[in-house]
Motif scaffolding. Structure first.
Motif, PDB file in Angstrom:
ATOM      1  N   UNK A 165     -20.868 -43.672  -8.136  1.00 53.16           N
ATOM      2  CA  UNK A 165     -20.870 -43.723  -9.604  1.00 53.16           C
ATOM      3  C   UNK A 165     -20.697 -45.174 -10.040  1.00 53.16           C
ATOM      4  N   UNK A 166     -21.337 -45.532 -11.141  1.00 54.22           N
ATOM      5  CA  UNK A 166     -21.236 -46.910 -11.615  1.00 54.22           C
ATOM      6  C   UNK A 166     -19.866 -47.125 -12.242  1.00 54.22           C
ATOM      7  N   UNK A 167     -19.516 -48.379 -12.539  1.00 51.57           N
ATOM      8  CA  UNK A 167     -18.194 -48.586 -13.132  1.00 51.57           C
ATOM      9  C   UNK A 167     -18.197 -48.351 -14.638  1.00 51.57           C
ATOM     10  N   UNK A 168     -19.331 -47.878 -15.168  1.00 50.92           N
ATOM     11  CA  UNK A 168     -19.323 -47.413 -16.561  1.00 50.92           C
ATOM     12  C   UNK A 168     -19.401 -45.890 -16.608  1.00 50.92           C
ATOM     13  N   UNK A 169     -19.043 -45.281 -15.500  1.00 57.64           N
ATOM     14  CA  UNK A 169     -19.011 -43.815 -15.422  1.00 57.64           C
ATOM     15  C   UNK A 169     -17.552 -43.364 -15.423  1.00 57.64           C
ATOM     16  N   UNK A 170     -17.233 -42.384 -16.234  1.00 56.58           N
ATOM     17  CA  UNK A 170     -15.888 -41.794 -16.179  1.00 56.58           C
ATOM     18  C   UNK A 170     -15.896 -40.739 -15.071  1.00 56.58           C
ATOM     19  N   UNK A 171     -14.811 -40.701 -14.279  1.00 62.53           N
ATOM     20  CA  UNK A 171     -14.748 -39.722 -13.191  1.00 62.53           C
ATOM     21  C   UNK A 171     -13.504 -38.836 -13.379  1.00 62.53           C
ATOM     22  N   UNK A 172     -13.725 -37.551 -13.262  1.00 61.17           N
ATOM     23  CA  UNK A 172     -12.616 -36.603 -13.423  1.00 61.17           C
ATOM     24  C   UNK A 172     -12.490 -35.802 -12.138  1.00 61.17           C
ATOM     25  N   UNK A 173     -11.273 -35.647 -11.637  1.00 65.13           N
ATOM     26  CA  UNK A 173     -11.039 -34.788 -10.472  1.00 65.13           C
ATOM     27  C   UNK A 173     -10.238 -33.579 -10.911  1.00 65.13           C
ATOM     28  N   UNK A 174     -10.793 -32.396 -10.725  1.00 67.83           N
ATOM     29  CA  UNK A 174     -10.060 -31.153 -10.979  1.00 67.83           C
ATOM     30  C   UNK A 174      -9.873 -30.487  -9.615  1.00 67.83           C
ATOM     31  N   UNK A 175      -8.648 -30.559  -9.091  1.00 67.07           N
ATOM     32  CA  UNK A 175      -8.418 -30.080  -7.718  1.00 67.07           C
ATOM     33  C   UNK A 175      -6.920 -29.844  -7.509  1.00 67.07           C
ATOM     34  N   UNK A 176      -6.600 -29.028  -6.519  1.00 75.22           N
ATOM     35  CA  UNK A 176      -5.192 -28.766  -6.208  1.00 75.22           C
ATOM     36  C   UNK A 176      -4.475 -30.018  -5.709  1.00 75.22           C
ATOM     37  N   UNK A 177      -5.221 -30.901  -5.075  1.00 74.69           N
ATOM     38  CA  UNK A 177      -4.619 -32.099  -4.484  1.00 74.69           C
ATOM     39  C   UNK A 177      -5.518 -33.277  -4.801  1.00 74.69           C
ATOM     40  N   UNK A 178      -4.985 -34.499  -4.688  1.00 74.61           N
ATOM     41  CA  UNK A 178      -5.856 -35.630  -4.960  1.00 74.61           C
ATOM     42  C   UNK A 178      -6.819 -35.803  -3.785  1.00 74.61           C
ATOM     43  N   UNK A 187      -8.470 -48.097 -19.625  1.00 72.29           N
ATOM     44  CA  UNK A 187      -9.820 -47.570 -19.451  1.00 72.29           C
ATOM     45  C   UNK A 187     -10.804 -48.277 -20.394  1.00 72.29           C
ATOM     46  N   UNK A 188     -12.078 -48.173 -20.093  1.00 73.15           N
ATOM     47  CA  UNK A 188     -13.098 -48.849 -20.897  1.00 73.15           C
ATOM     48  C   UNK A 188     -14.046 -47.826 -21.541  1.00 73.15           C
ATOM     49  N   UNK A 189     -14.494 -46.889 -20.725  1.00 70.64           N
ATOM     50  CA  UNK A 189     -15.414 -45.868 -21.232  1.00 70.64           C
ATOM     51  C   UNK A 189     -14.633 -44.846 -22.068  1.00 70.64           C
ATOM     52  N   UNK A 190     -13.465 -44.474 -21.567  1.00 72.63           N
ATOM     53  CA  UNK A 190     -12.610 -43.512 -22.259  1.00 72.63           C
ATOM     54  C   UNK A 190     -11.619 -44.281 -23.125  1.00 72.63           C
ATOM     55  N   UNK A 191     -11.070 -43.609 -24.156  1.00 73.95           N
ATOM     56  CA  UNK A 191     -10.049 -44.270 -24.961  1.00 73.95           C
ATOM     57  C   UNK A 191      -8.702 -44.168 -24.271  1.00 73.95           C
ATOM     58  N   UNK A 192      -8.616 -43.248 -23.325  1.00 75.20           N
ATOM     59  CA  UNK A 192      -7.353 -42.866 -22.736  1.00 75.20           C
ATOM     60  C   UNK A 192      -7.646 -42.132 -21.433  1.00 75.20           C
ATOM     61  N   UNK A 193      -6.691 -42.117 -20.498  1.00 79.53           N
ATOM     62  CA  UNK A 193      -6.978 -41.373 -19.256  1.00 79.53           C
ATOM     63  C   UNK A 193      -6.427 -39.957 -19.373  1.00 79.53           C
ATOM     64  N   UNK A 234      -9.937 -45.929 -10.118  1.00 75.75           N
ATOM     65  CA  UNK A 234     -10.730 -46.713 -11.069  1.00 75.75           C
ATOM     66  C   UNK A 234     -10.173 -46.549 -12.479  1.00 75.75           C
ATOM     67  N   UNK A 235     -10.510 -47.480 -13.350  1.00 74.15           N
ATOM     68  CA  UNK A 235      -9.895 -47.506 -14.692  1.00 74.15           C
ATOM     69  C   UNK A 235     -10.287 -46.313 -15.565  1.00 74.15           C
ATOM     70  N   UNK A 236     -11.477 -45.708 -15.318  1.00 71.67           N
ATOM     71  CA  UNK A 236     -11.874 -44.554 -16.121  1.00 71.67           C
ATOM     72  C   UNK A 236     -11.788 -43.240 -15.342  1.00 71.67           C
ATOM     73  N   UNK A 237     -10.868 -43.192 -14.391  1.00 71.11           N
ATOM     74  CA  UNK A 237     -10.646 -41.958 -13.623  1.00 71.11           C
ATOM     75  C   UNK A 237      -9.555 -41.124 -14.289  1.00 71.11           C
ATOM     76  N   UNK A 238      -9.769 -39.815 -14.311  1.00 68.12           N
ATOM     77  CA  UNK A 238      -8.743 -38.905 -14.848  1.00 68.12           C
ATOM     78  C   UNK A 238      -8.462 -37.825 -13.807  1.00 68.12           C
ATOM     79  N   UNK A 239      -7.199 -37.649 -13.479  1.00 63.55           N
ATOM     80  CA  UNK A 239      -6.819 -36.629 -12.499  1.00 63.55           C
ATOM     81  C   UNK A 239      -6.310 -35.391 -13.214  1.00 63.55           C
TER      82      UNK A 239
END
Ligand code: CNA
Length: 277
Positions: free
Chosen positions: A223-236, A7-13, A243-248
């Motif tokens: 979302x731009x590629x300097x945006x971190x994206x988080x999905x909170x959901x029962x399923x993907x 990841x780039x924006x986050x230190x970790x996913x 993306x590199x700054x995505x967190x599931x």
């Protein structure tokens, strides 16, 4: 998820890294993109969850196909199924969830750029999320009008019809429909006017949506590629994780926001706020 890409924006996913990013001062604009899954714990069924979703339970309405209940041409011919459902879903019968309270808390912290919702239950408003921070992309039950002459119709008359199970009609004879977007109708202009805000987000949190209804489902992709994206959901959903700054965060929304709030040190505040709503 491609775990090999750093990841780039986050230190970790991880959830912890998301919390650190929020607290760092570099994350000033948070955008939420939410759907029916944030309201299921309030007792409002979603569309697509097998067994409990509305689409699984519409057989009794004798529809040609489940989506017909929200189809404008079907409604013109037969508004009864929609009004049967509207009676069950009408706002006022439900309380915001801790997930709605979390959105409010992010607004209170001055970090909320916009909350895009597909929901028509107005529970974000009930939780006190400021109206100018909301985009009700599929409209809501908050107002209604004639589908022919477009004249507005009063809230109290509407409530009367909903409660008595009768069909509201305009003096011109046309059917009255809440200002929720049906299949076959354009989204409100506020949606189109606000899309660019997805591009400005530092952090996008997608919650409780299968991301299967367009154009809403295209929002996370903006979302731009300097945006971190988080999905909170029962399923993907929606390819989030690619993306590199995505967190599931797979699981319930309420558990997810509580985990995130805990990492943020906001857990006590969140429960307090929720209890006060
Ligand atoms: P959907 O397609 O039914 O998807 C819901 C998603 O949420 C699914 O991926 C579920 O796995 C997930 N989910 C369900 N419960 C939970 C939970 N407790 N925690 C985490 N995830 C959960 O619904 P979408 O919103 O994606 O579809 C868009 C439609 C649904 C919009 O047009 C809405 O108007 C419509 N809708 C709204 C409501 C409401 O206003 N509350 C209710 C039902 C449908």
């Amino acid at each position: 998820v491609d775990e090999d890409v750093a990841p780039v924006v986050l230190t970790d996913r991880t959830v912890k890294a998301v919390a650190e990013f929020i607290l760092s001062g570099n994350c000033k604009k948070v955008v939420f993109m939410v759907g029916a899954g944030i309201s299921t714990s309030a007792g409002i069924p979603d569309f697509r969850t097998p067994g409990t979703g509305l689409y699984s339970n519409l057989q009794r309405l004798n529809l040609p196909h489940p989506e017909a209940v929200f189809d404008i041409s079907f409604f013109r011919e037969n508004p009864v199924p929609f009004y049967t459902l509207a009676r069950e879903l009408y706002p006022g019968n439900f309380k915001p969830t801790v997930t709605h309270a979390f959105i409010r808390l992010v607004a209170d912290k001055g970090l909320l750029l916009k909350c895009f919702t597909q929901n028509i239950d107005t529970l974000e408003r009930a939780a006190g999320v400021p109206a100018d921070r909301m985009v009700e992309a599929h409209g809501s039950f908050a107002s209604q009008r004639c589908i022919d002459c477009k004249a507005p119709y009063s809230d109290s008359d509407m409530r009367h019809h909903i409660n008595s199970g009768t069909i509201p009609r305009c003096p011109c004879g046309g059917l009255v429909k809440p200002d929720i977007t049906f299949f076959g109708e354009a989204l409100p202009s506020t949606f189109h006017d606000s899309i660019h805000l997805a591009e400005e987000a530092d952090l996008a949190i997608v919650m409780g949506s299968s991301l299967s209804v367009y154009p809403f489902a295209a929002l996370p992709g903006r979302c731009s590629d300097t945006c971190a994206r988080v999905l909170i959901n029962m399923e993907s959903a929606g390819g989030i994780g690619s993306r590199r700054d995505d967190v599931l965060m797979l699981g319930t929304c309420d558990n997810g926001v509580r985990r995130l709030a805990k990492e943020l040190g906001w857990d006590v505040e969140l429960e307090k706020l929720w209890n006060s709503i």
